[in-house]
Design a protein around this motif. Structure first.
Motif, mmCIF file in Angstrom:
data_model
loop_
_atom_site.group_PDB
_atom_site.id
_atom_site.type_symbol
_atom_site.label_atom_id
_atom_site.label_comp_id
_atom_site.label_asym_id
_atom_site.label_seq_id
_atom_site.Cartn_x
_atom_site.Cartn_y
_atom_site.Cartn_z
ATOM 1 N N PRO A 125 -7.780 -6.976 2.224
ATOM 2 C CA PRO A 125 -7.993 -7.635 0.929
ATOM 3 C C PRO A 125 -7.026 -7.138 -0.141
ATOM 4 O O PRO A 125 -6.578 -7.920 -0.981
ATOM 5 N N GLY A 126 -6.704 -5.835 -0.103
ATOM 6 C CA GLY A 126 -5.764 -5.291 -1.083
ATOM 7 C C GLY A 126 -4.398 -5.936 -0.973
ATOM 8 O O GLY A 126 -3.772 -6.275 -1.976
ATOM 9 N N GLY A 127 -3.916 -6.122 0.271
ATOM 10 C CA GLY A 127 -2.625 -6.775 0.454
ATOM 11 C C GLY A 127 -2.645 -8.219 -0.002
ATOM 12 O O GLY A 127 -1.678 -8.711 -0.599
ATOM 13 N N TYR A 128 -3.746 -8.917 0.260
ATOM 14 C CA TYR A 128 -3.852 -10.323 -0.147
ATOM 15 C C TYR A 128 -3.880 -10.446 -1.669
ATOM 16 O O TYR A 128 -3.154 -11.269 -2.250
ATOM 17 N N VAL A 129 -4.706 -9.632 -2.316
ATOM 18 C CA VAL A 129 -4.818 -9.700 -3.772
ATOM 19 C C VAL A 129 -3.490 -9.339 -4.425
ATOM 20 O O VAL A 129 -3.060 -9.965 -5.403
ATOM 21 N N LEU A 170 -16.783 5.146 -1.603
ATOM 22 C CA LEU A 170 -16.258 4.366 -2.729
ATOM 23 C C LEU A 170 -14.847 4.819 -3.095
ATOM 24 O O LEU A 170 -14.001 3.997 -3.463
ATOM 25 N N GLU A 171 -14.596 6.111 -3.006
ATOM 26 C CA GLU A 171 -13.227 6.595 -3.237
ATOM 27 C C GLU A 171 -12.278 6.002 -2.205
ATOM 28 O O GLU A 171 -11.127 5.655 -2.517
ATOM 29 N N GLY A 172 -12.745 5.896 -0.972
ATOM 30 C CA GLY A 172 -11.928 5.262 0.060
ATOM 31 C C GLY A 172 -11.628 3.811 -0.251
ATOM 32 O O GLY A 172 -10.514 3.331 -0.007
ATOM 33 N N LEU A 173 -12.604 3.111 -0.811
ATOM 34 C CA LEU A 173 -12.374 1.720 -1.226
ATOM 35 C C LEU A 173 -11.238 1.643 -2.242
ATOM 36 O O LEU A 173 -10.382 0.752 -2.177
ATOM 37 N N GLY A 174 -11.245 2.571 -3.194
ATOM 38 C CA GLY A 174 -10.208 2.572 -4.226
ATOM 39 C C GLY A 174 -8.829 2.878 -3.672
ATOM 40 O O GLY A 174 -7.838 2.229 -4.033
ATOM 41 N N GLU A 175 -8.746 3.844 -2.766
ATOM 42 C CA GLU A 175 -7.441 4.226 -2.225
ATOM 43 C C GLU A 175 -6.940 3.252 -1.170
ATOM 44 O O GLU A 175 -5.750 3.207 -0.871
ATOM 45 N N GLY A 176 -7.842 2.464 -0.602
ATOM 46 C CA GLY A 176 -7.432 1.539 0.444
ATOM 47 C C GLY A 176 -6.445 0.482 -0.012
ATOM 48 O O GLY A 176 -5.683 -0.050 0.797
ATOM 49 N N VAL A 177 -6.414 0.183 -1.291
ATOM 50 C CA VAL A 177 -5.516 -0.871 -1.791
ATOM 51 C C VAL A 177 -4.141 -0.336 -2.166
ATOM 52 O O VAL A 177 -3.228 -1.123 -2.443
ATOM 53 N N THR A 178 -3.974 0.983 -2.195
ATOM 54 C CA THR A 178 -2.770 1.556 -2.793
ATOM 55 C C THR A 178 -1.495 1.250 -2.008
ATOM 56 O O THR A 178 -0.503 0.786 -2.585
ATOM 57 N N PHE A 179 -1.497 1.496 -0.716
ATOM 58 C CA PHE A 179 -0.280 1.255 0.071
ATOM 59 C C PHE A 179 0.067 -0.233 0.152
ATOM 60 O O PHE A 179 1.238 -0.601 -0.039
ATOM 61 N N PRO A 180 -0.883 -1.125 0.445
ATOM 62 C CA PRO A 180 -0.528 -2.551 0.426
ATOM 63 C C PRO A 180 -0.023 -3.020 -0.932
ATOM 64 O O PRO A 180 0.914 -3.832 -1.011
ATOM 65 N N ALA A 181 -0.623 -2.520 -2.013
ATOM 66 C CA ALA A 181 -0.183 -2.919 -3.353
ATOM 67 C C ALA A 181 1.241 -2.452 -3.623
ATOM 68 O O ALA A 181 2.054 -3.190 -4.197
ATOM 69 N N MET A 182 1.556 -1.232 -3.203
ATOM 70 C CA MET A 182 2.904 -0.712 -3.430
ATOM 71 C C MET A 182 3.923 -1.468 -2.590
ATOM 72 O O MET A 182 5.034 -1.761 -3.052
ATOM 73 N N HIS A 183 3.561 -1.806 -1.369
ATOM 74 C CA HIS A 183 4.461 -2.593 -0.527
ATOM 75 C C HIS A 183 4.733 -3.950 -1.164
ATOM 76 O O HIS A 183 5.860 -4.452 -1.132
ATOM 77 N N ALA A 184 3.701 -4.551 -1.739
ATOM 78 C CA ALA A 184 3.877 -5.846 -2.399
ATOM 79 C C ALA A 184 4.831 -5.718 -3.584
ATOM 80 O O ALA A 184 5.654 -6.606 -3.828
ATOM 81 N N MET A 185 4.741 -4.635 -4.325
ATOM 82 C CA MET A 185 5.636 -4.428 -5.460
ATOM 83 C C MET A 185 7.072 -4.235 -4.998
ATOM 84 O O MET A 185 8.006 -4.779 -5.597
ATOM 85 N N TRP A 186 7.253 -3.481 -3.917
ATOM 86 C CA TRP A 186 8.626 -3.247 -3.450
ATOM 87 C C TRP A 186 9.274 -4.521 -2.926
ATOM 88 O O TRP A 186 10.501 -4.634 -2.909
ATOM 89 N N TYR A 405 5.481 -11.159 2.087
ATOM 90 C CA TYR A 405 4.102 -10.899 2.466
ATOM 91 C C TYR A 405 3.929 -9.478 3.000
ATOM 92 O O TYR A 405 3.035 -9.202 3.807
ATOM 93 N N ALA A 406 4.786 -8.579 2.521
ATOM 94 C CA ALA A 406 4.763 -7.200 3.019
ATOM 95 C C ALA A 406 3.442 -6.514 2.718
ATOM 96 O O ALA A 406 2.947 -5.716 3.521
ATOM 97 N N GLY A 407 2.841 -6.804 1.565
ATOM 98 C CA GLY A 407 1.576 -6.169 1.203
ATOM 99 C C GLY A 407 0.453 -6.537 2.161
ATOM 100 O O GLY A 407 -0.325 -5.686 2.588
ATOM 101 N N ILE A 408 0.365 -7.826 2.498
ATOM 102 C CA ILE A 408 -0.671 -8.276 3.427
ATOM 103 C C ILE A 408 -0.454 -7.653 4.802
ATOM 104 O O ILE A 408 -1.395 -7.171 5.451
ATOM 105 N N LEU A 409 0.789 -7.658 5.267
ATOM 106 C CA LEU A 409 1.079 -7.116 6.597
ATOM 107 C C LEU A 409 0.781 -5.629 6.666
ATOM 108 O O LEU A 409 0.231 -5.142 7.658
ATOM 109 N N LEU A 410 1.153 -4.886 5.621
ATOM 110 C CA LEU A 410 0.851 -3.462 5.618
ATOM 111 C C LEU A 410 -0.656 -3.240 5.595
ATOM 112 O O LEU A 410 -1.168 -2.297 6.210
ATOM 113 N N GLY A 411 -1.368 -4.106 4.887
ATOM 114 C CA GLY A 411 -2.820 -3.993 4.874
ATOM 115 C C GLY A 411 -3.403 -4.129 6.271
ATOM 116 O O GLY A 411 -4.318 -3.392 6.655
#
Length: 478
Positions: A125-129, A170-186, A405-411
């Protein structure tokens, strides 16, 4: 005169355009200066962001030792069978003002593992968002949420095991989006010939976060008490979030302080890139193989058990080596592509082979050194250090084959890579009931074999170029 080295680099069946995965005929843009550039500022801020991500993740493993009553140990004393001369507990006198809890080893295992049950949920979901709204806010609020929750760890612990497990999930939920989000930015910020450098800089923060937070958490526990571990790192995370929101933009077009020269360089470099899922399955298998070996290295191996108790810095040495390797390999990978004319696929194959075969060799060797602690630390450090080459290998291959679509794929790949974090320790413990050297050799054989399989599979089937089928009828990316 043509260099035979360059000819060899091209001899992998790929077209020359693979080196800078752009459409054929696209002219290469003139590079913008590195100093004070917006893209490298982003890499540095991301570096500190992932530093905090991993500091917030591993600090509990150190603090938990002080949280548990001395009569209830985290270990089950299984090390005595393998290295009995080092099984005596090491008594350290330090601050004891923090509260103590009667948690047995199984309960502590649930507390430590609960993070991954939240982490695995938000990867995809993090990569998709991130692909829809951008990665800036998603990554920023993911880390902010984790930092704020970390501040409440002492309260959750007071309420009981259940609330603490929920908090960690819940902390895991928060950190789960970090790598896909960063990949999407790059995908919007990293020019093709600077990808290895920029991504290795940003993601290397994770390794350094482990290196520093482990001994620092121990120092805080020693001179203060365990509650301040969570207060300190939680506060640092909130401060980073303010800088991130102020200084970062999702794309070069939205950045207020970027120079016109740099903006044109980035946009022209990325123009007409396309994406494909054709060879995405190779990344999934390789991510899983590499992460399972990494999780085995994080298990409480008897031969280094006592060293971790004596000096917390020794347990962070492998991560320090990996951090240095990530930084240097990123520079080397882009130099091979830009200056030596190596293809993207060739570079990804070389660095993935080194980053997976090398660790496998030293991991197997670690099973034959008995109770030689110095050699154990050396072998495991070399193994994890060589793993840093993967950061410029398969780890960023999403951006080569699917930049949009790097963020979704990394997710997706990170979701599969999280599974070893859950099953790795369970498998290892089931294979070592008597904790003998022979049993641990079996564990290392399995981990090394999986790593080698991933390396070979990626080498045989990976691709580094964009695919024409993803083009629309006008020749543009979807």
């Amino acid at each position: 005169m043509r260099s035979p080295v360059r000819d060899l680099a091209r001899n992998d069946g790929e077209e020359s355009t693979d080196r800078t995965p752009l459409l054929p005929g696209t002219p290469r843009a003139e590079a913008a200066p590195v100093c004070c550039s917006a893209r490298y500022n982003l890499a540095i801020l991301a570096f500190f962001g992932f530093f905090i991500v991993y500091a917030l993740r591993v600090n509990l493993s150190v603090a938990l030792v002080d949280m548990v009553d001395s009569n209830t140990t985290l270990e089950d004393n299984r090390t005595s069978k393998a290295c009995p001369e080092h099984s005596a507990p090491i008594k350290v006198h330090h601050n004891q003002t923090g509260k103590k809890y009667q948690w047995d080893a199984e309960t502590q295992g649930w507390i430590l593992g609960s993070f991954f049950y939240g982490y695995i949920i938000t990867q995809i979901p993090g990569g998709y968002v991130a692909s829809k709204i951008g990665g800036k806010l998603l990554l920023g609020f993911g880390i902010l949420g984790t930092a704020v929750l970390t501040l409440f760890t002492p309260i959750a612990a007071d309420l009981g095991v259940g609330p603490l497990i929920v908090l960690r999930a819940l902390e895991g939920l928060g950190e789960g989006v970090t790598f896909p989000a960063m990949h999407a930015m790059w995908s919007s910020w990293a020019p093709p010939l600077e990808r290895s450098k920029l991504l290795s800089i940003s993601y290397a923060g994770a390794q350094l976060g482990t290196v520093i937070s482990l001994p620092l958490s121990g120092i805080i526990c020693y001179y203060m008490n365990w509650t301040y571990v969570f207060y300190f790192f939680g506060t640092i995370g909130i401060f980073w979030f303010l800088l991130w929101i102020w200084l970062v933009s999702d794309t070069p077009q939205k950045h207020k302080r970027i120079t016109h020269c740099e903006k044109e360089y980035i946009l022209s470099s990325l123009r007409n890139q396309v994406w494909t899922l054709t060879h995405f399955k190779n990344n999934v298998r390789t991510f899983f193989s590499s992460e399972l070996r990494y999780q085995f290295l994080k298990i409480d191996i008897p031969i280094v058990h006592a060293l971790d108790k004596v000096n917390g810095f020794l347990s962070s040495l492998p991560y320090l080596g990996s951090w240095l390797c990530m930084i240097l390999s990123g520079q080397a990978a882009d130099n091979l592509r830009a200056k030596w004319n190596f293809s993207t696929l060739c570079v990804r194959r070389i660095f993935s082979l080194i980053g997976m075969i090398g660790p496998a060799v030293f991991l197997v060797a670690a099973g034959f050194i008995g109770c030689d602690y110095s050699l154990a630390v050396a072998f495991l450090t070399i193994s994890t250090t060589l793993g840093g080459f993967c950061s410029s290998g398969f780890s960023i291959n999403h951006l080569d084959i699917a930049p949009s679509y790097a963020g979704i794929l990394l997710g997706i790949t990170n979701t599969f890579a999280t599974i070893p974090g859950m099953i790795g320790p369970v498998i290892a413990k089931s294979l070592t009931p008597d904790n003998t050297v022979g049993e641990w050799q079996t564990v290392f054989y399995i981990a090394a074999a999986i790593n080698v399989f991933g390396a070979i599979f990626f080498t045989l089937f990976a691709k580094g170029e964009v695919q024409n089928w993803a083009l629309d009828h006008h020749g543009h990316r979807h």
